[in-house]
Write an enzyme that holds these catalytic residues in place. Structure first.
Site, mmCIF file in Angstrom:
data_model
loop_
_atom_site.group_PDB
_atom_site.id
_atom_site.type_symbol
_atom_site.label_atom_id
_atom_site.label_comp_id
_atom_site.label_asym_id
_atom_site.label_seq_id
_atom_site.Cartn_x
_atom_site.Cartn_y
_atom_site.Cartn_z
ATOM 1 N N HIS A 261 -7.156 4.820 23.709
ATOM 2 C CA HIS A 261 -7.364 4.798 22.255
ATOM 3 C C HIS A 261 -6.679 5.964 21.559
ATOM 4 C CE1 HIS A 261 -9.280 4.332 18.373
ATOM 5 N NE2 HIS A 261 -9.680 5.588 18.433
ATOM 6 N N CYS A 262 -6.506 7.090 22.264
ATOM 7 C CA CYS A 262 -6.091 8.315 21.582
ATOM 8 C C CYS A 262 -4.598 8.412 21.307
ATOM 9 C CB CYS A 262 -6.553 9.533 22.388
ATOM 10 S SG CYS A 262 -8.347 9.731 22.423
ATOM 11 N N ILE A 263 -3.787 8.489 22.359
ATOM 12 C CA ILE A 263 -2.373 8.845 22.178
ATOM 13 C C ILE A 263 -1.595 7.803 21.375
ATOM 14 C CG2 ILE A 263 -0.247 9.512 23.347
ATOM 15 C CD1 ILE A 263 -1.904 10.524 25.646
ATOM 16 N N ASP A 266 -3.945 7.946 17.474
ATOM 17 C CA ASP A 266 -4.292 9.120 16.664
ATOM 18 C C ASP A 266 -3.125 9.714 15.882
ATOM 19 O OD1 ASP A 266 -6.684 8.633 17.824
ATOM 20 O OD2 ASP A 266 -6.862 10.537 18.878
#
Length: 420
Positions: A261-263, A266
């Site tokens: 989900h992050c890289i 975000d």
């Protein structure tokens, strides 16, 4: 669930459930809310739905009084509310804060004096102050005066056995200094180290900075991988050599794309904010472009490998190993494997897959056949592409059983096989 409790966690996924477990283990009374009836039924029956939280963990939480609900009328009277809902991108690549807004509305309808509200969902700077606070203050109560408001970025790393909620430093930024102190006191009950940010905006930016740093550096080594292939350079050896420098270098590895989900997501929050301000986040956008292009590059490399052995990509049989975004977890969020298979299919490839953590998988609604007998599949496929190295592959997938092997993770860089 109407009695007062120490903590209500809204969103019982990869962020919220480990947080709830740690709080329960520290002796706090905890309740959970999730919009999924399936998740709630499972948790109340003692079944976990995520990696890193076991059924035994849930049983212990239940024994300590934890319960989940999908009915906001069962919120009860929590002293602290932590919002851990997803913040995906919409169809146009913009931040989708609909779940944050919905959660804030639910909390606002039940806000009480003295309550602490913390947002942990990753988002762009200003969300807590400019979006969440006004919704909560529709109650007539004021942040920093009647209730405390803060942002604390989640730092969950699924599958990481060394660092979890308790021993990963917790950054906290409050709407006021008093809000910061209140949030730090709360997290200090079950987190070893709590770090104060200047405000909610700095805390929000810290999370995006962490993941943008990774995005940009992964893009750098991905570009290096493409150049190294053309130059006949073993990039993995070059990285190993560079890592021996005790200062000024942090090792990143190339791969078939970025997942989780992050890289992949975000940094786009920051790109969006830059566009709102009339600016362009050039480095971030370029890094995104490079990483997004890696699945197609993997397929192009695969085609060249097959051609060198007098086989066309179209009509070939390709086995894909590992379809999760990270090793030894079942989490498939934003995994580059999906794009790789999409490109392979677009070239007329007969694709099968194997993953010890994922037994049913579909791309664009079309099921990808599972290779039950891995050894047979390795021997009969024209090409095997390693997209994720799960521990069961160690000592088993080494090139000796395959016609052609393409390792995009570099685990076989010291073998006579093709690596990214």
């Amino acid at each position: 669930m109407s009695e007062p409790v120490d903590l209500l966690v809204i969103g019982l996924g990869y962020v919220g459930l480990p947080l709830a477990r740690e709080a329960v283990q520290a002796g706090l009374s905890v309740r959970g809310f999730d919009v999924s009836p399936h998740v709630v039924r499972g948790l109340n029956a003692g079944t976990s739905h995520i990696d890193g939280v076991s059924d035994d963990d849930i049983a212990q939480m239940r024994a300590a009084g934890f319960a989940a609900t999908c009915d906001e009328d069962n919120f009860g009277a929590p002293r602290v509310v932590v919002v851990c809902v997803p913040t995906p991108l919409d169809g146009e690549g913009r931040p989708d804060l609909s779940m944050v807004i919905e959660a804030a509305g639910m909390v606002g309808r039940r806000l009480r004096r003295g309550m602490l509200v913390v947002l942990e969902s990753t988002t762009f700077p200003g969300t807590t102050d400019n979006i969440v606070r006004p919704i909560l203050e529709e109650s007539g109560l004021r942040a920093g005066e009647d209730f405390a408001l803060a942002f604390s970025p989640e730092r969950i790393d699924p599958g990481n056995a060394d660092y979890g909620v308790r021993n990963t430093p917790k950054v906290v930024g409050g709407y006021t200094p008093g809000c910061t102190r209140r949030a730090m006191d709360f997290y200090g009950r079950f987190v070893v180290k709590v770090v104060a940010a200047k405000s909610t905006r700095e805390a929000e930016m810290a999370k995006i900075l962490e993941n943008t740093y990774r995005q940009v550096n992964i893009a750098l080594v991905n570009e290096m991988a493409m150049l190294s292939d053309e130059l006949g350079v073993d990039l993995w050896n070059a990285i190993a050599c560079a890592t021996t420098k005790p200062f000024g270098f942090a090792a990143f590895q190339p791969g078939p794309g970025v997942g989780g989900h992050c890289i992949p997501i975000d940094p786009r929050y920051l790109s969006y904010q830059a566009r709102v301000l009339g600016r362009r986040s050039q480095l971030i956008d370029l890094a995104q472009e490079i990483n997004d292009g890696m699945p197609r590059y993997v397929v192009d490399r695969a085609a060249r490998m097959l051609l060198r052995h007098d086989t066309e990509l179209a009509g070939s049989r390709v086995l894909v190993l590992g379809v999760t975004y990270k090793a030894d977890v079942s989490d498939q969020r934003e995994s580059p494997a999906e794009d790789v298979v999409r490109h392979l299919r677009g070239q007329g490839v007969d694709v099968t897959y194997h993953d010890p953590f994922v037994r049913d998988w579909a791309v664009d609604g079309v099921t990808v056949p599972y290779a039950d007998d891995l050894d047979t599949a390795l021997g009969t496929s024209d090409l095997t592409i390693v997209l994720q190295w799960h521990s069961p592959y160690r000592g088993h997938v080494d090139g000796s059983r395959t016609r052609l092997l393409f390792d995009t993770r570099g685990r076989l860089a010291d073998r006579d096989v093709a690596v990214l």
